[in-house]
Design a protein around this motif. Structure first.
Motif, short mmCIF file in Angstrom:
data_model
loop_
_atom_site.label_atom_id
_atom_site.label_comp_id
_atom_site.label_asym_id
_atom_site.label_seq_id
_atom_site.Cartn_x
_atom_site.Cartn_y
_atom_site.Cartn_z
N ALA A 1 0.86 -1.19 0.00
CA ALA A 1 0.00 0.00 0.00
C ALA A 1 0.89 1.23 0.00
O ALA A 1 1.88 1.28 0.72
CB ALA A 1 -0.89 0.01 1.24
N GLU A 2 0.54 2.20 -0.84
CA GLU A 2 1.36 3.40 -0.95
C GLU A 2 0.52 4.64 -0.68
O GLU A 2 -0.31 5.03 -1.50
CB GLU A 2 1.95 3.50 -2.37
N PRO A 3 0.74 5.28 0.47
CA PRO A 3 -0.01 6.51 0.74
C PRO A 3 0.45 7.61 -0.19
O PRO A 3 1.65 7.74 -0.48
CB PRO A 3 0.34 6.83 2.19
N LEU B 1 -2.77 4.27 -2.75
CA LEU B 1 -2.80 3.30 -3.84
C LEU B 1 -2.49 1.92 -3.26
O LEU B 1 -1.45 1.73 -2.63
CB LEU B 1 -1.75 3.67 -4.90
#
Lengths: 365, 362
Positions: free
Chosen positions: A308-310, A316
């Motif tokens: 998970a990419e903040p 995302l």
């Protein structure tokens, strides 16, 4: 009238086809973007319009005039290149005044036009200074000022924002778009950056490998991509593309992947009419997938978070469906905290799915 | 595994203060980004850690060992640059094995380790192919894999994604994040790209003009920037910044701008130390402005300057008396240039900075 028409333009470099049957018409006062990856042919097309390259076949019209044999300087187009070659030994004023002086415009008029354009671009303070003292954004503005001071029929902008850092680029994008509306001129603009293309263009010609794949508005290229290339080029993060097999069983239509089976009965007639083959590609944009931490719908598929990419206002998530190695990317609101290995439930928005033929890569839905 | 401690690091080049009294700690297994514009000192800091530069002042420790005077090769660092320095004429396998060969690791062990790493990176199928034929993504994976195979104490990455096109960068960013979490490798990553920094990191150190501006988790630097520089640098489209003065009395707090006023009494308790009439800077992110076709009591009147459809959403630039604001709006609503609209500020999302020093008040 400053419309531009390209008729069946072809260009080869040795054995390599640079442009293949390029045909479009740019309307008067239109902001027309040619967008594609590096090497796709956008810049070559622009150079042919400017007269810097000769097409091997086809015709270029400016207004009603066939200009194939017209010298670049006589075409009344103005080109801004990616490399902003300002004269280092001239100050801002003299750089901007240069094209007018070359055309022997009276001194008084030069003065008023330079000042007018400087005011419009908010660069009055740069007129006395020399290019070496400018920041990247300032260089750009002075170069744009020099290009527009002449008031040609058509402006050709070749990736004018490519060399700027992200913050300046975002601001210049808006300023340039507004400026173009104000001066009401025909613009042809090339870029590799799909965000520039969709955010600025009245219409966008998406080009790849020397061919125009789609000529459409922002809404069109984003919402109704005509083929797999356009679907993956426009939009960031890019559209998920998943190989599926189409199957009709007891009046139900299904798209089966290795790890899910999506009911597309509502699209059955459409697919039946357009699909030549049962091997299809399902396309769905990350923002068109509803993502939940628990199962809230029978239509949702379980997936495992890969990473998970903040990203500030949004996060995302890349997730794996079943045993599939390829990830599906989905956008969720910022502040969502999931870690690798967590389970999530993904539901595709049925109204936002795209279907492409695997072989021809053309859109079916 | 290793913890990195930097204490009072200063580096001067001639008359330029490249890094000014930087202190920070990277915990074991942590992924930390050094983020800032060019010339902020991030790369110089990395070079001091790797030993390519010698600090003018200050100390660098790996765990409890001071490494200032240790030769670079003895520090146990793995370094990956923007240009990958992969040998194109060698196979992917040979490139991955390179560091192990130099260390005279037995051949069967090399084979085992390289294959395991390739599996991990998803490049097992191309091991026997020439590196020169690989995609940029595979080259970058090979460069990172080669570095990880020598089991560095600290992995240093200098803008490793900036050569990739947008799509490959998205893919590689996710892969890199997952890989770092899986191998639990202490990593320091240098970038000028705020999105990369917040997407990848456990903590982000934001630098400007040699000075550390804020060192915190991505969530905190985004939602609670310590000063105006951080507020402006992190987030895209960037935060709106508006000069206002603050009017305070016993009950109320109001931000006053020549073209509008904003009641921020909800923040009154944060403003105890501020005197009325103070010059402040108001910050609000574009996603916390709501644009409405009809002005309301809560909204401020504005004119649409320009709009940018991005596909999934739009950016609307709004003109108010000499200032330009950016708002993010849903893709489904269209606004036209010069349209009169209303703008609502989400009051609990307002930042207030001191105009003099740019420090956050709220």
């Amino acid at each position: 009238m400053a419309s531009i028409r390209l008729v069946n333009i072809a260009k080869r470099y040795g054995s390599k086809t640079a442009l293949d049957n390029i045909a479009f018409e740019v309307r008067d006062k239109e902001f027309f973007v040619i967008a594609g990856p590096p090497g796709a042919g956008a810049t070559t097309t622009l150079r042919i319009i400017a007269g810097l390259e000769r097409p091997d076949a086809g015709e270029v019209y400016i207004g009603d005039q066939l200009v194939n044999d017209v010298e670049p300087k006589d075409r009344d187009v103005s080109m801004v290149f990616e490399n902003l070659a300002l004269y280092p030994n001239k100050n801002g004023y003299d750089n901007i005044a240069f094209p007018l002086r070359q055309r022997k415009v009276p001194v008084e008029e030069i003065r008023s036009r330079v000042i007018e354009v400087a005011r419009m671009l908010k660069i009055e303070n740069l007129l006395d200074r020399y290019p070496r003292t400018y920041s990247g954004g300032e260089l750009q503005r002075v170069a744009v000022a020099r290009a527009i001071v002449r008031r040609p029929k058509v402006y050709l902008l070749d990736q004018p924002l490519a060399n700027l850092d992200a913050l300046i680029r975002a601001n210049m994008r808006a300023e340039l778009k507004r400026l173009v509306r104000e001066i009401g001129q025909t613009i042809i603009y090339t870029t590799h950056d799909q965000i520039e293309a969709v955010s600025m263009g009245d219409r966008i010609a998406v080009i790849n490998a020397g061919r125009i794949r789609q000529l459409d508005t922002s809404d069109g290229v984003y919402g109704r991509p005509k083929d797999k290339f356009v679907a993956s080029f426009i939009g960031s993060p890019r559209m998920n593309l998943i190989g599926c097999t189409y199957e009709v069983k007891d009046d139900r239509a299904l798209l089966n992947s290795d790890s899910f089976s999506l009911d597309v009965t509502s699209l059955k007639d459409h697919i039946g009419r357009n699909a030549k083959d049962s091997e299809l590609i399902l396309g769905i944009r990350p923002e068109d997938i509803r993502t939940e931490l628990t199962q809230k719908s029978m239509e949702a598929f379980q997936a495992t978070v890969y990473v998970a990419e903040p990203m500030g206002s949004r996060t995302l998530i890349s997730a794996q469906l079943g045993k599939e190695k390829d990830v599906i990317r989905t956008m969720v609101p910022g502040g969502t905290t999931v870690k690798p290995g967590d389970k999530v439930w993904l539901e595709f928005d049925r109204n936002k799915i795209h279907i492409f033929d695997k072989k021809t890569e053309e859109a079916i839905v | 595994m290793t913890r990195v401690r930097i204490e009072g690091l200063t580096k001067v080049f001639g008359k330029t203060l490249a890094v000014d009294n930087l202190s920070l700690e990277v915990r074991d297994k942590e992924f930390v980004s050094l983020l800032g514009p060019s010339g902020c000192g991030k790369t110089t800091t990395l070079n001091c850690i790797s030993g390519l530069e010698t600090p003018t002042k200050g100390d660098i420790y790996f765990d409890d060992q001071r490494i200032n005077d240790m030769p670079p090769k003895d520090r146990g660092i793995g370094l990956v640059f923007q240009s990958y320095a992969i040998f194109g004429y060698m196979t992917v396998f040979e490139n991955l094995a390179f560091g192990l060969r130099i260390r005279r690791v037995p051949e069967d062990e090399i084979k085992h380790e390289v294959e395991q790493m390739a599996e991990f990176l998803g490049i097992r199928e191309v091991l026997q192919e020439k590196a020169g034929k690989q995609s940029l993504t595979n080259l970058q994976k090979t460069a990172i894999g080669r570095t990880l195979l020598i089991k560095p104490k600290v992995l240093l990455l200098d803008e490793p994604l900036s050569n990739l096109d947008a799509d490959a960068r998205d893919v590689m960013r996710a892969e890199l994040k997952r890989l770092q979490r899986d191998v639990e490798q202490t990593t320091i990553f240098v970038t000028h790209d705020q999105l990369e920094a917040i997407a990848l990191s456990d903590k982000v150190a934001i630098m400007n003009l040699g000075r550390l501006q804020q060192y915190d988790t991505p969530d905190v630097v985004y939602n609670h920037p310590k000063n105006q520089f951080v507020a402006n640098f992190v987030g895209s489209p960037s935060m709106n910044i508006i000069d206002c003065s603050l009017k305070l009395d016993n009950e109320q707090a109001v931000l006053v701008h020549p073209s509008f006023t904003l009641d921020v009494t909800n923040m009154r308790h944060h403003l105890e130390k501020i005197t009325t009439g103070s010059e402040v800077v108001v910050g609000i992110r574009p996603e916390y402005l709501t644009v409405t076709k009809q002005p309301s009591k809560l909204s401020v009147a504005a004119t649409v300057y320009v709009t940018e459809p991005l596909g999934h959403e739009n950016i609307v630039y709004l003109q108010l008396d000499g200032i330009l604001l950016r708002a993010v709006t849903p893709a489904a609503v269209n606004f036209n240039i010069n349209e009169k609209v209303g703008v609502e500020f989400h009051k609990d999302k307002i930042h207030i900075f001191d105009r003099k020093d740019g420090e956050a008040i709220v």
